[in-house]
Motif scaffolding. Structure first.
Motif, mmCIF file in Angstrom:
data_model
loop_
_atom_site.group_PDB
_atom_site.id
_atom_site.type_symbol
_atom_site.label_atom_id
_atom_site.label_comp_id
_atom_site.label_asym_id
_atom_site.label_seq_id
_atom_site.Cartn_x
_atom_site.Cartn_y
_atom_site.Cartn_z
ATOM 1 N N ILE B 245 0.827 -1.200 0.000
ATOM 2 C CA ILE B 245 0.000 0.000 0.000
ATOM 3 C C ILE B 245 0.866 1.258 0.000
ATOM 4 O O ILE B 245 0.420 2.332 -0.403
ATOM 5 N N GLU B 246 2.136 1.086 0.390
ATOM 6 C CA GLU B 246 3.020 2.260 0.440
ATOM 7 C C GLU B 246 3.194 2.903 -0.938
ATOM 8 O O GLU B 246 3.556 4.067 -1.048
ATOM 9 N N ARG B 247 2.938 2.147 -1.961
ATOM 10 C CA ARG B 247 3.079 2.635 -3.316
ATOM 11 C C ARG B 247 2.210 3.877 -3.559
ATOM 12 O O ARG B 247 2.517 4.710 -4.386
ATOM 13 N N PHE B 248 1.110 4.003 -2.826
ATOM 14 C CA PHE B 248 0.174 5.111 -3.060
ATOM 15 C C PHE B 248 0.290 6.195 -1.987
ATOM 16 O O PHE B 248 -0.641 6.956 -1.795
ATOM 17 N N GLU B 249 1.429 6.252 -1.304
ATOM 18 C CA GLU B 249 1.538 7.206 -0.207
ATOM 19 C C GLU B 249 1.268 8.642 -0.623
ATOM 20 O O GLU B 249 0.790 9.447 0.177
ATOM 21 N N LYS B 250 1.523 8.953 -1.901
ATOM 22 C CA LYS B 250 1.325 10.333 -2.356
ATOM 23 C C LYS B 250 -0.164 10.670 -2.487
ATOM 24 O O LYS B 250 -0.520 11.836 -2.546
ATOM 25 N N TYR B 251 -0.971 9.666 -2.596
ATOM 26 C CA TYR B 251 -2.413 9.932 -2.766
ATOM 27 C C TYR B 251 -3.155 9.437 -1.537
ATOM 28 O O TYR B 251 -3.588 8.283 -1.492
ATOM 29 N N ILE B 254 -6.507 7.499 -1.941
ATOM 30 C CA ILE B 254 -6.457 6.091 -2.384
ATOM 31 C C ILE B 254 -6.137 5.204 -1.184
ATOM 32 O O ILE B 254 -6.760 4.156 -0.975
ATOM 33 N N VAL B 255 -5.189 5.647 -0.359
ATOM 34 C CA VAL B 255 -4.818 4.864 0.819
ATOM 35 C C VAL B 255 -6.035 4.717 1.743
ATOM 36 O O VAL B 255 -6.332 3.626 2.235
#
Lengths: 315, 313
Positions: B245-251, B254-255
């Motif tokens: 889930i860290e892949r979407f930290e910028k959004y 989404i998280v």
């Protein structure tokens, strides 16, 4: 009406069918239907979606009768006259558009399409079928020998169901369905497939069921079967009740009618059916609702020292 | 309790059948038989029972459900040479395939410790959900033969699909533990692993609710069956099965969305228990229980309300 005197006066109603109507909306490829009442928009959308116009089929209209314990009722009529639909309605597998069916206990339908698991052996299917009818594992286990004997398939009972011929499958289904000892039994053409030896056994079994004061409905195209095994017959034509009376009389008229149709004498067939319609006694079924429970029970009729909840549940 | 009365004299006049019904009733006084039956002794057939009676009926069919699920699980592998061994061999091979594709070729393991374990837990548990949801949604249509032959509470059909999924899950889990234990990466086995069955139970409750809900919805609108496959695909990627889930930290939205997703909660909790040796957070437990019990209650009531409609052809 004279035959009603023969009916056991103490026989009680087991199934009441009250003014049942069944309709289906089904697609039709009839070209006339395609042109009827369809604007260009409707037609275009049909073409795009690949849909056919829907037509209303009246499978049953206004069927009413009361069946009593100890009666064996045969349903006759040509293909598509609504016999099987009526059985499914009585079994509660489908609900009518109008009207209702009341029964004393849950009717059990024995159809040719009763699904068993083709990969399992006949013996395993007996167990599964018994469980499906709501038996406990112990009851199912106890029923296995009796069912095996009635089906009379010999060693084949241990082979997978998918290797059975249609006649063998039908025998097994019949045997399984009678294992529950249903009080109200509906049979859809199941007997027609058995051979002579099986017919003997199944007749004996049916006789036993009838003696247990069960009510049996039997669908068959063969008017002769109805005459031999039933006490009463109902003739359906295009979803309408033509005649309801003693098996010999109804079956005889139906045979005459079917013969006239087969010999391409529509006038004769028409007069037979009209005569039957005219002589039919219209049946009206009235359902008497039990008196509604009172909201307030006077103190002097209240059960003593019993909590209120228990009395409500016992009703 | 019933009486027969002949309403009028019987002189069946020969008349054209066309004048049936009202005309005859008014002018010809055709002989009519009035049958009176008591609704006290006879009960309506096929009527929807009250919810408690319905639950009792379902409970009485438990032996049938169990026997049927067992029969259907083994029937899939009956004609193969290895027979039931396939139930274990196939998931192992699937695990290896996913490892080769996602672990080696696509190197999606970036930043995930013990990636194979992470992947195997995600794939197998999600597969269980997919099986139950798609099978449950189709259960009314595929069980039409049974519906038209036997009287039984119709909720048995979706529930037996879930039961079959559970039975399928047993060898799959065996394969999963085999992979987890034999591969070089190290897990921290602690007492938290004992909580894994609880996570599974909550997931099972959740998918049962979903199967019941979708079973009625697709019997109302059959077109939904076409959409479920697509929806499951979205759900798969939204549940962090192959990636972290860290892949979407910028959004953050989404998280947030993913963390509210019950399947993400299931996978997260299962990985916490089995891989990282930690007890899942309280928020995960609360969220997952709420999803599971809520979906089950809503699904069951919704399905039960439509009980009388499933027999329609």
């Amino acid at each position: 009406m004279a035959e009603l005197d023969q009916v056991d006066p103490f026989a009680h109603a087991t199934v009441a069918v009250q003014d049942v109507h069944v309709r289906y909306r089904v697609p039709s490829t009839d070209a006339a239907e395609r042109r009827r009442k369809a604007g260009p928009l409707t037609r275009a959308s049909r073409t795009v979606l690949g849909r056919q116009p829907m037509v209303l089929v009246r499978a049953l209209s206004g069927i009413s009768f009361v069946a009593r314990s100890g009666e064996q009722i045969g349903l006759v009529g040509q293909n598509g006259s609504g016999k099987s639909t009526l059985l499914r309605i009585i079994a509660g597998l489908e609900n009518p558009a109008r009207g209702r069916v009341l029964a004393e206990s849950t009717p059990v339908l024995i159809g040719v399409n009763a699904a068993l698991v083709p990969d399992l052996s006949g013996e395993q299917n007996i167990r599964l079928g018994c469980l499906a009818m709501g038996m406990t594992p112990e009851q199912a286990e106890a029923a296995v020998p009796e069912v095996t004997e009635l089906a009379g398939l010999g060693k084949s009972i241990y082979l997978p169901m998918k290797t059975y011929s249609s006649g063998m499958g039908a025998r097994l289904r019949f045997a399984i369905a009678t294992a529950a000892n249903p009080h109200i039994m509906l049979i859809d053409e199941a007997l027609a497939t058995g051979d002579a030896a099986f017919k003997e056994r199944s007749d004996a079994r049916m006789q036993k069921l009838r003696d247990n004061a069960g009510t049996v409905f039997l669908v068959s195209h063969a008017a002769q079967t109805i005459e031999e095994t039933c006490t009463r017959a109902i003739w359906l034509n295009y979803g309408r009740l033509v005649l309801d009376g003693p098996a010999e009389d109804v079956a005889l008229r139906y045979r005459k009618w079917a013969w006239a149709i087969a010999k391409d004498r529509p006038e004769e067939a028409r007069s037979i059916i009209e005569e039957a319609f005219a002589e039919r006694e219209q049946t009206f079924v009235k359902v008497e609702e039990p008196p509604p429970g009172r909201l307030y029970t006077p103190r002097h009729v209240r059960p003593r020292a019993t909590p209120r909840r228990a009395t409500r549940e016992s009703r | 309790m019933n009486a027969q009365t002949t309403a009028s004299g019987s002189t069946p006049a020969h008349r054209p059948a066309a004048y049936g019904g009202l005309y005859a009733e008014l002018f010809e006084k055709e002989p009519a038989v009035l049958e009176v039956v008591s609704a006290g002794r006879l009960t309506p057939v096929g009527a929807r029972p009250p919810i408690r009676a319905y639950l009792a009926q379902l409970w009485n069919r438990r032996h049938f459900l169990w026997a049927e699920a067992r029969a259907k699980v083994t029937s899939g592998t009956r004609e193969t040479l290895l027979g039931q061994a396939w139930l274990v061999v196939k998931p192992i091979m699937e695990g290896v395939a996913y490892y080769l594709i996602f672990g080696m070729l696509l190197s999606g393991s970036a930043g995930i410790e013990n990636f194979l374990g992470y992947l195997v837990i995600g794939v197998f548990l999600f597969q269980f959900a997919t099986q139950c949801v798609t099978g449950g949604a189709r259960s009314i249509q595929s069980g039409r033969n049974l519906i038209r032959a036997f009287t039984f509470p119709r909720a048995s059909l979706p529930i037996s699909v879930v039961l079959r999924g559970v039975l399928n899950l047993v060898p799959t889990l065996a394969a999963m533990f085999l992979i987890l234990l034999t591969l070089p990466e190290q897990e921290r086995w602690t007492g938290a692993a004992l909580l894994f069955p609880v996570v599974l139970a909550l997931q099972t409750l959740f998918v049962t609710g979903l199967a019941l809900l979708l079973a009625r919805l697709t019997s109302m609108v059959p077109d939904l069956n076409q959409l479920i496959g697509v929806a499951m695909r979205f759900w798969l990627y939204g549940s962090a099965v192959f990636f972290s889930i860290e892949r979407f930290e910028k959004y953050p939205w989404i998280v947030g969305l993913m963390e509210a997703n019950p399947m993400y909660m299931v996978l997260d909790a299962a990985r916490d228990c089995l891989l990282y040796g930690t007890v899942p957070a309280v928020s995960t437990w609360v969220g997952l229980s709420a999803w599971a019990l809520g979906t089950l209650a809503v699904g069951f009531v919704f399905f039960w309300k439509g009980e009388e409609t499933y027999g329609r052809a």
